[in-house]
Motif scaffolding. Structure first.
Motif, short mmCIF file in Angstrom:
data_model
loop_
_atom_site.label_atom_id
_atom_site.label_comp_id
_atom_site.label_asym_id
_atom_site.label_seq_id
_atom_site.Cartn_x
_atom_site.Cartn_y
_atom_site.Cartn_z
N TRP A 323 1.05 -1.34 -0.05
CA TRP A 323 -0.34 -0.02 0.02
C TRP A 323 0.77 1.19 0.06
O TRP A 323 0.57 2.12 -0.65
CB TRP A 323 -1.04 -0.03 1.15
CG TRP A 323 -1.89 1.02 1.03
CD1 TRP A 323 -1.88 2.16 1.95
CD2 TRP A 323 -3.15 1.01 0.35
NE1 TRP A 323 -3.14 2.80 1.48
CE2 TRP A 323 -3.98 2.30 0.67
CE3 TRP A 323 -3.82 0.22 -0.54
CZ2 TRP A 323 -5.08 2.75 0.08
CZ3 TRP A 323 -4.84 0.22 -1.14
CH2 TRP A 323 -5.52 1.92 -1.06
N LEU A 326 2.08 1.77 -3.46
CA LEU A 326 1.05 2.33 -4.34
C LEU A 326 0.65 3.78 -3.90
O LEU A 326 0.74 4.52 -5.08
CB LEU A 326 -0.22 1.28 -4.07
CG LEU A 326 -1.66 1.98 -4.51
CD1 LEU A 326 -1.38 1.83 -6.08
CD2 LEU A 326 -2.73 1.30 -4.05
N THR A 327 0.49 4.06 -3.08
CA THR A 327 0.09 5.48 -2.65
C THR A 327 1.44 6.44 -2.83
O THR A 327 1.19 7.55 -3.39
CB THR A 327 -0.42 5.73 -1.37
OG1 THR A 327 0.67 5.02 -0.43
CG2 THR A 327 -1.49 4.90 -0.86
N TYR A 351 -5.63 -5.31 -2.85
CA TYR A 351 -4.24 -5.52 -2.35
C TYR A 351 -4.12 -6.20 -1.21
O TYR A 351 -3.17 -6.92 -0.84
CB TYR A 351 -3.36 -4.01 -2.24
CG TYR A 351 -3.18 -3.39 -3.85
CD1 TYR A 351 -2.54 -4.03 -4.71
CD2 TYR A 351 -4.07 -2.38 -3.90
CE1 TYR A 351 -2.22 -3.53 -6.03
CE2 TYR A 351 -4.04 -1.66 -5.27
CZ TYR A 351 -3.16 -2.20 -6.30
OH TYR A 351 -2.79 -1.79 -7.54
N ALA A 507 -2.86 2.24 -10.29
CA ALA A 507 -3.41 1.56 -9.07
C ALA A 507 -3.33 0.08 -9.32
O ALA A 507 -3.66 -0.75 -8.53
CB ALA A 507 -4.95 1.86 -8.93
N THR A 510 1.30 -1.05 -9.54
CA THR A 510 2.32 -0.79 -8.52
C THR A 510 2.70 -2.09 -7.54
O THR A 510 3.47 -2.07 -6.93
CB THR A 510 2.00 0.34 -7.61
OG1 THR A 510 1.81 1.43 -8.37
CG2 THR A 510 3.15 0.93 -6.73
N ALA A 511 1.57 -2.77 -7.37
CA ALA A 511 1.38 -4.21 -6.25
C ALA A 511 2.79 -4.80 -6.84
O ALA A 511 3.32 -5.49 -5.85
CB ALA A 511 0.29 -4.67 -6.38
#
Length: 522
Positions: A323, A326-327, A351, A507, A510-511
């Motif tokens: 997370w 991602l952010t 996620y 979104a 990125t994970a």
């Protein structure tokens, strides 16, 4: 030592451990006796300092040492006696009451602390004896070799100086000196001499090269640029800068077909030898992509074959890392969840599923590796450390020092090595069938393919009666409910291959960033 279980819910355990004051006293006296022959105090001969005097001088600090040792040893002993394997380092909590602490330090009260942890979940490894895998294989075509050869020729082409009156064109190479300033002050790393720069290569800050098109040898130019907001050096990111540039030479590219002489410049005996080397490199790239796709296929199978409760703290930790990445990326790109066609709640659920998958696969591969006797040697670990250091040019020494002084960081290097060996162990025993594919198919992003199929399914479902939508969702996902069917593609994003996600929203991409083939951290 007295151990009392105060919590036993699912995988969660909590123990209360009590170490008697008399036991601490004995350990304190033993330690003071050890110090007796080591310390030097004025007025006392070596080894003749009374224990009572040592206690008066060093008693408190030695008792602190004794307490710490008691906590370490008794907590481990408690786990051993209960035959429990924590999923992570237990959380130790001592009393925060200063009076109680003081009583313990003075040897007047028992030492009591709690241990909170989750145990490694009990599970059995599924039968993998009949496991079948497909390995996509792409041949190396002559056209690929020709394209690669042309790229190399472009990269290593010769340049000839232009006439002094000729202007620099896009594709020319200029040799420059420059001094960069921000708010009139020169900044570190902003100056250099005799720098070769191919115009149009985009190797400098955006806007820099374009302002040198049309320049002549001997000309001085003022180049105004703005450093990108995500520039590597934070003190320069987003800043406006002015570069005083002196163009010392303008050279035009010399076109020509690669031949034996060109190959010899690159250290090869002939053009044919260079082509063979290119073929080997492309074949190596293909093999890497094939293994990555087969590994993802294997991870998907293992995930489907194993279902068990997961340690909540491990999942929370994995989710927080994903997370945060991602952010952080969305913040840099100035995007919101609405821009990506989702909500924060939906993204968190997506996620979270990825984090659960990673933890589950990490535990499964860990068990498989242990049962197979997988070990990681010092040389392998050193090789991984060298590879990590190479990712930070100019900072190699700091990287080496960081990992050598941080055991936990070294464990993070060990994890992927152990995992890959466990994966190799499974693949060696599996029934592997090679499937011919094109290069494009081999390097296609499976997540983009999944999204495309998902989009098609949605469009098709929209044309059918509403009553049939749910049943189709279950059929597409082996009978699982619709919520699970939606979560599945998201969970697969964790194990994406090395190919880049060029068009995928932040979104979604990125994970898996930086975690292409890794199911676990340790």
């Amino acid at each position: 030592m007295q151990v009392t279980e105060t919590r036993n819910e699912g995988l969660k355990r909590e123990l209360k451990v009590v170490v008697g004051a008399d036991e601490l006293e004995n350990q304190l006296v033993d330690r003071l006796n050890e110090l007796k022959g080591q310390v030097r105090l004025r007025g006392f001969r070596p080894g003749k300092v009374p224990v009572a005097h040592l206690r008066k001088v060093y008693g408190r600090s030695v008792m602190a040492e004794v307490v710490q040792k008691a906590v370490d040893e008794t907590s481990q002993q408690a786990l051993t006696e209960r035959e429990e394997q924590p999923a992570y380092q237990p959380e130790i909590s001592l009393t925060e009451d200063e009076k109680e602490i003081e009583q313990v330090m003075e040897g007047k009260a028992d030492l009591a602390f709690t241990m909170a942890f989750e145990v490694v979940p009990p599970f059995d490894i599924a039968d993998l004896s009949g496991l079948k895998l497909e390995k996509p294989v792409a041949e190396v075509g002559d056209d690929q070799i020709a394209d690669a050869l042309q790229r190399i020729a472009q990269q290593y082409r010769d340049f000839a100086p232009r006439d002094a009156k000729e202007k620099a064109e896009d594709g020319d190479r200029v040799t420059i000196d420059f001094v960069g300033r921000i708010d009139g002050e020169a900044f570190e790393g902003g100056s250099a001499e005799d720098v070769p720069l191919e115009l149009g290569s985009n190797s400098f800050i955006p806007g820099f090269e374009e302002q040198l098109v049309g320049a002549k040898a001997g000309e001085e130019r003022e180049v105004k640029v703005t450093f990108p907001a995500d520039y590597g050096a934070e003190h320069l990111a987003g800043k406006d800068a002015v570069f005083a540039v002196t163009v010392k030479e303008v050279a035009a590219p010399q076109e020509g077909e690669p031949d034996d002489e060109f190959a010899k410049k690159l250290g090869m005996d002939s053009l044919d030898a260079l082509k063979e080397r290119i073929r080997e490199q492309i074949a190596s790239e293909h093999e890497g992509a094939s293994k990555a796709k087969m590994k993802r296929q294997l991870l998907d199978r293992l995930d489907e074959m194993h279902t068990f409760d997961l340690p909540e703290k491990l999942v929370d930790g994995e989710f927080e890392q994903i997370w945060h990445a991602l952010t952080h990326e969305m913040e840099h790109e100035g995007k919101s969840f609405e821009d990506e066609g989702t909500t924060e709640e939906e993204a968190r659920k997506e996620y979270r599923a990825i984090a659960e998958r990673r933890v589950r696969l990490g535990l499964v591969l860990g068990r498989i590796g242990e049962e197979a006797g997988v070990t990681i040697g010092d040389e392998e670990l050193q090789g991984a450390l060298i590879e990590r250091a190479r990712q930070f040019p100019g900072q190699e020494r700091q990287v080496f020092d960081y990992y050598r002084n941080n055991p936990q960081a070294m464990m993070e290097l060990r994890g992927p090595l152990f995992e890959q060996k466990a994966v190799d162990t499974i693949i060696e025993k599996a029934d592997v069938t090679e499937t011919p594919v094109s290069r494009e198919e081999l390097f296609a992003d499976p997540d983009e393919e999944a999204e495309a199929e998902k989009s098609k399914a949605k469009k098709a479902a929209a044309k059918k009666p509403a009553a049939k939508k749910a049943s189709k969702a279950k059929a597409d996902d082996g009978g699982k409910d619709e919520g699970e069917a939606k979560a599945k593609p998201a969970a697969k994003a964790e194990a994406k291959t090395a190919s880049k996600t060029a068009k995928k929203p932040a979104a979604k991409k990125t994970a898996a960033k930086g975690k292409a083939d890794t199911a676990s951290k340790d």
